[in-house]
Write an enzyme that holds these catalytic residues in place. Structure first.
Site, PDB file in Angstrom:
ATOM      1  N   LYS A 100      -4.756   4.392   3.383  1.00 37.59           N
ATOM      2  CA  LYS A 100      -4.686   4.956   2.030  1.00 37.59           C
ATOM      3  C   LYS A 100      -4.891   6.459   2.135  1.00 37.59           C
ATOM      4  O   LYS A 100      -5.496   6.938   3.091  1.00 37.59           O
ATOM      5  CB  LYS A 100      -5.804   4.370   1.154  1.00 37.59           C
ATOM      6  CG  LYS A 100      -5.538   4.477  -0.328  1.00 37.59           C
ATOM      7  CD  LYS A 100      -4.665   3.345  -0.812  1.00 37.59           C
ATOM      8  CE  LYS A 100      -4.251   3.472  -2.240  1.00 37.59           C
ATOM      9  NZ  LYS A 100      -3.618   2.244  -2.742  1.00 37.59           N
ATOM     10  N   ASP A 128       0.553   5.479  -5.699  1.00 36.58           N
ATOM     11  CA  ASP A 128      -0.605   4.837  -6.323  1.00 36.58           C
ATOM     12  C   ASP A 128      -0.845   5.654  -7.601  1.00 36.58           C
ATOM     13  O   ASP A 128       0.100   6.309  -8.084  1.00 36.58           O
ATOM     14  CB  ASP A 128      -1.831   4.855  -5.385  1.00 36.58           C
ATOM     15  CG  ASP A 128      -2.957   3.940  -5.859  1.00 36.58           C
ATOM     16  OD1 ASP A 128      -2.839   2.719  -5.694  1.00 36.58           O
ATOM     17  OD2 ASP A 128      -3.954   4.438  -6.413  1.00 36.58           O
TER      18      ASP A 128
HETATM   19  P1  NDP Z   1      -0.392   5.238 -12.684  1.00 35.90           P
HETATM   20  O1  NDP Z   1      -0.821   6.608 -12.351  1.00 35.90           O
HETATM   21  O2  NDP Z   1       1.027   4.970 -12.958  1.00 35.90           O
HETATM   22  O3  NDP Z   1      -1.267   4.685 -13.887  1.00 35.90           O
HETATM   23  C1  NDP Z   1      -2.648   4.513 -13.787  1.00 35.90           C
HETATM   24  C2  NDP Z   1      -3.148   4.248 -15.160  1.00 35.90           C
HETATM   25  O4  NDP Z   1      -4.581   4.098 -15.179  1.00 35.90           O
HETATM   26  C3  NDP Z   1      -2.903   5.408 -16.057  1.00 35.90           C
HETATM   27  O5  NDP Z   1      -2.754   4.954 -17.335  1.00 35.90           O
HETATM   28  C4  NDP Z   1      -4.190   6.200 -15.853  1.00 35.90           C
HETATM   29  O6  NDP Z   1      -4.439   7.152 -16.792  1.00 35.90           O
HETATM   30  C5  NDP Z   1      -5.183   5.149 -15.925  1.00 35.90           C
HETATM   31  N1  NDP Z   1      -6.408   5.591 -15.318  1.00 35.90           N
HETATM   32  C6  NDP Z   1      -6.612   6.167 -14.134  1.00 35.90           C
HETATM   33  N2  NDP Z   1      -7.897   6.445 -13.940  1.00 35.90           N
HETATM   34  C7  NDP Z   1      -8.500   6.044 -15.072  1.00 35.90           C
HETATM   35  C8  NDP Z   1      -9.842   6.058 -15.488  1.00 35.90           C
HETATM   36  N3  NDP Z   1     -10.805   6.564 -14.700  1.00 35.90           N
HETATM   37  N4  NDP Z   1     -10.116   5.525 -16.687  1.00 35.90           N
HETATM   38  C9  NDP Z   1      -9.153   5.003 -17.478  1.00 35.90           C
HETATM   39  N5  NDP Z   1      -7.866   4.958 -17.123  1.00 35.90           N
HETATM   40  C10 NDP Z   1      -7.559   5.477 -15.934  1.00 35.90           C
HETATM   41  O7  NDP Z   1      -0.890   4.311 -11.503  1.00 35.90           O
HETATM   42  P2  NDP Z   1      -0.423   2.853 -11.164  1.00 35.90           P
HETATM   43  O8  NDP Z   1       0.035   2.145 -12.385  1.00 35.90           O
HETATM   44  O9  NDP Z   1       0.450   2.974 -10.006  1.00 35.90           O
HETATM   45  O10 NDP Z   1      -1.799   2.213 -10.674  1.00 35.90           O
HETATM   46  C11 NDP Z   1      -2.668   1.470 -11.543  1.00 35.90           C
HETATM   47  C12 NDP Z   1      -3.615   0.624 -10.703  1.00 35.90           C
HETATM   48  O11 NDP Z   1      -2.856  -0.303  -9.921  1.00 35.90           O
HETATM   49  C13 NDP Z   1      -4.479   1.394  -9.707  1.00 35.90           C
HETATM   50  O12 NDP Z   1      -5.728   0.769  -9.573  1.00 35.90           O
HETATM   51  C14 NDP Z   1      -3.699   1.265  -8.403  1.00 35.90           C
HETATM   52  O13 NDP Z   1      -4.523   1.416  -7.286  1.00 35.90           O
HETATM   53  C15 NDP Z   1      -3.193  -0.158  -8.548  1.00 35.90           C
HETATM   54  N6  NDP Z   1      -2.035  -0.506  -7.737  1.00 35.90           N
HETATM   55  C16 NDP Z   1      -0.905   0.235  -7.774  1.00 35.90           C
HETATM   56  C17 NDP Z   1       0.202  -0.139  -7.022  1.00 35.90           C
HETATM   57  C18 NDP Z   1       1.488   0.591  -7.082  1.00 35.90           C
HETATM   58  O14 NDP Z   1       2.430   0.138  -6.436  1.00 35.90           O
HETATM   59  N7  NDP Z   1       1.594   1.676  -7.811  1.00 35.90           N
HETATM   60  C19 NDP Z   1       0.152  -1.305  -6.142  1.00 35.90           C
HETATM   61  C20 NDP Z   1      -1.076  -2.047  -6.225  1.00 35.90           C
HETATM   62  C21 NDP Z   1      -2.119  -1.633  -6.990  1.00 35.90           C
HETATM   63  P3  NDP Z   1      -4.807   8.648 -16.272  1.00 35.90           P
HETATM   64  O15 NDP Z   1      -4.002   8.959 -15.075  1.00 35.90           O
HETATM   65  O16 NDP Z   1      -4.408   9.368 -17.472  1.00 35.90           O
HETATM   66  O17 NDP Z   1      -6.253   8.680 -15.963  1.00 35.90           O
HETATM   67  O1  2IT Z   2      -2.611  -0.380  -3.777  1.00 41.64           O
HETATM   68  C1  2IT Z   2      -1.473  -0.610  -3.345  1.00 41.64           C
HETATM   69  O2  2IT Z   2      -1.193  -1.673  -2.781  1.00 41.64           O
HETATM   70  C2  2IT Z   2      -0.446   0.405  -3.543  1.00 41.64           C
HETATM   71  N1  2IT Z   2      -0.721   1.431  -4.157  1.00 41.64           N
HETATM   72  C3  2IT Z   2       0.921   0.224  -2.963  1.00 41.64           C
HETATM   73  C4  2IT Z   2       0.931   0.583  -1.512  1.00 41.64           C
HETATM   74  C5  2IT Z   2       2.289   0.607  -0.849  1.00 41.64           C
HETATM   75  O3  2IT Z   2       2.320   0.993   0.324  1.00 41.64           O
HETATM   76  O4  2IT Z   2       3.300   0.258  -1.461  1.00 41.64           O
END
Ligand code: NDP
Ligand code: 2IT
Length: 445
Positions: free
Chosen positions: A124, A164
């Site tokens: 990561k 992420d």
């Molecule tokens: P995005 O940046 O697209 O969205 C994240 C969302 O969470 C935003 O709405 C963001 O708002 C909000 N957020 C972040 N920090 C906070 C906080 N401290 N309090 C409240 N809201 C918060 O990210 P993703 O949708 O890609 O990721 C969302 C989650 O899914 C994360 O935990 C990530 O690790 C997980 N994930 C993502 C994957 C991927 O492929 N993208 C794969 C697997 C897991 P803001 O930025 O305005 O704070």
């Molecule tokens: O938390 C996760 O699994 C991700 N943000 C996606 C990682 C990836 O390599 O696609």
């Protein structure tokens, strides 16, 4: 295995890294029994080697804003474990990013990637850069400066970063452009790429789709489906978007989403154009969901609150770590929620997790539930290596099958004597066994 001793040593070596300690403790608690049943793991020091990253690259990222002012952010890449494949995992750009958060995420990623059945190790990275309010040019200059350091330790067979929080298709594009210029090669070094230059269909939707496929399997163990169910989502990013699309398709009704400013409750359901509006809101880079209630007056905005107080059948946290505390969990259970599936990484505090497990509702942990994102990254790597592209249907079918298989592995390793499926235990043991056995085969390295 002396769990307390191992944890004490870890805390002593890395004081204050609370999220990292939390993630390690959760896994160790689940696997204690299987480690004790397999003395070869103990003599090979598997646990001690597994909980410490192989290496961490930390660097400064100087970049210039549109007014000509120079800023300095911190950048990191944690290469945690490559026992079963190249390091693989996302990059997070958020002001809260520090080494503890990236180490917890990298550690989780090892087991998640093992569960996908694809050959990927765990890693990561990220930065405390705050994309909020930044122009596209500023984001480009930041990504370029970040890659000037990162490129030295990544490669399509070495370490393959992706997105992420705060890193989506746009950022991956800027990062990839700089990597290509520096290395003079066009390879699958990042995933989440654009469709025109090596990306895979379904990757943007994959984490959300995979989450809902997994939750569907969980519900099926109780002869339930999404049809007619109300669903609370948090976040309004990439993951929440994909989940909302698939829930609508399966006949469920999403009634909440949230941001750092509060949450939206839309009893009419967040469907169709409202799901697309979520993406527009995200693209403004302003970190607020409040405008949703102005755009769609049937919805209400609750400032500074989290959506877990709303009475729903299913809850899918899609925002960030520790966003469901013990009281939130109690409220969800008391309100009759039957299924919580973690789309975000480690969204439930340990206390909240115990509430869910003790009340024996369906509880799916992140490393199983959200593995569809990285699994589809793995499928993107395969397509890049073969230099061809699969259709939307092909990728979706593979993703769906992977989620069904992960669910099956959790049931296999997590079913308790009374028939209750402890998915936390199931996911941790299934992921661990695969990685630990590979480490044994490779000797002490
Ligand atoms: P995005 O940046 O697209 O969205 C994240 C969302 O969470 C935003 O709405 C963001 O708002 C909000 N957020 C972040 N920090 C906070 C906080 N401290 N309090 C409240 N809201 C918060 O990210 P993703 O949708 O890609 O990721 C969302 C989650 O899914 C994360 O935990 C990530 O690790 C997980 N994930 C993502 C994957 C991927 O492929 N993208 C794969 C697997 C897991 P803001 O930025 O305005 O704070
Ligand atoms: O938390 C996760 O699994 C991700 N943000 C996606 C990682 C990836 O390599 O696609």
């Amino acid at each position: 295995m002396d769990l307390n001793n191992i944890m004490n040593e870890l805390v002593k070596k890395h004081p204050g890294e609370l999220e990292y300690h939390q993630a390690v403790r959760e896994v160790l608690e689940s696997i204690e029994e299987v480690v004790n049943e397999n003395p070869q793991f103990e003599s090979a020091g598997i646990i001690e080697r597994l909980i410490e990253p192989d290496r961490v690259l930390s660097f400064k990222v100087p970049w210039m804003d549109d007014e000509g002012k120079v800023h300095v952010n911190l950048g990191y890449r944690v290469q945690f474990n490559n026992a079963i494949g190249p390091y693989k995992g996302g990059l997070r750009f958020h002001p809260s990013v520090n080494l503890s958060i990236l180490k917890f995420l990298g550690f989780e990623q090892i087991f998640k990637n093992a569960l996908t059945t694809l050959p990927m190790g765990g890693g990561k990275g990220g930065s405390d850069f705050n994309p909020k309010g930044k122009s596209d040019n500023e984001i480009m200059r930041f990504c370029q400066a970040f890659m000037l350091e990162l490129y030295k330790i990544i490669g399509p067979e070495t370490d393959v970063p992706a997105g992420d929080i705060g890193v989506g298709g746009k950022e991956i594009g800027f990062l990839y452009g700089m990597y290509k210029k520096l290395q003079r090669e066009h390879t699958g070094v990042l995933t989440g790429k654009g469709l025109g230059w090596g990306g895979s269909l379904i990757r943007p939707e994959a984490t959300g789709f995979g989450t809902v496929y997994f939750a569907k399997e969980m519900l099926a163990t109780k002869n339930e489906t999404f049809e007619g169910k109300t669903v609370a989502l948090s976040g309004f990013g990439n993951v929440a978007w994909g989940a909302a699309l698939k829930i609508e398709e399966f006949g469920g009704k999403v009634v909440t989403l949230s941001g750092p400013d509060g949450y939206i409750y839309d009893p009419a359901g967040i469907t169709g154009e409202k799901i697309e509006y979520m993406l527009e809101l995200r693209a403004t880079n302003m970190d607020v969901v409040a405008p949703y209630a102005e755009e769609f007056p049937e919805a209400t905005f609750y400032e500074g609150k989290r959506p877990w107080e709303v009475k729903v059948d299913v809850a899918l946290p899609c925002a960030t770590q520790n966003e469901i505390n013990e009281q939130d969990a109690i409220t969800l259970v008391e309100n009759g929620c039957i299924c919580v599936a973690e789309a975000a990484n480690m969204p439930s505090t340990p206390e909240a997790m115990h509430v869910f497990l003790n009340s024996k509702i369906l509880f799916g942990p992140a490393k199983a539930v959200n593995a569809g994102g990285v699994a589809t990254s793995g499928l993107e790597m395969t397509q890049n290596a073969m230099k061809l592209a699969w259709t939307r249907e092909e990728v979706d079918a593979k993703l769906h099958q992977i989620m069904v298989d992960i669910h099956e592995a959790c049931v296999k390793y997590g079913t308790q004597k009374d028939g209750y499926v402890d998915y936390v235990r199931g996911a941790n043991i299934a992921g661990f066994m695969k990685v630990a056995n590979a480490m044994l085969d490779n000797g002490v390295i």
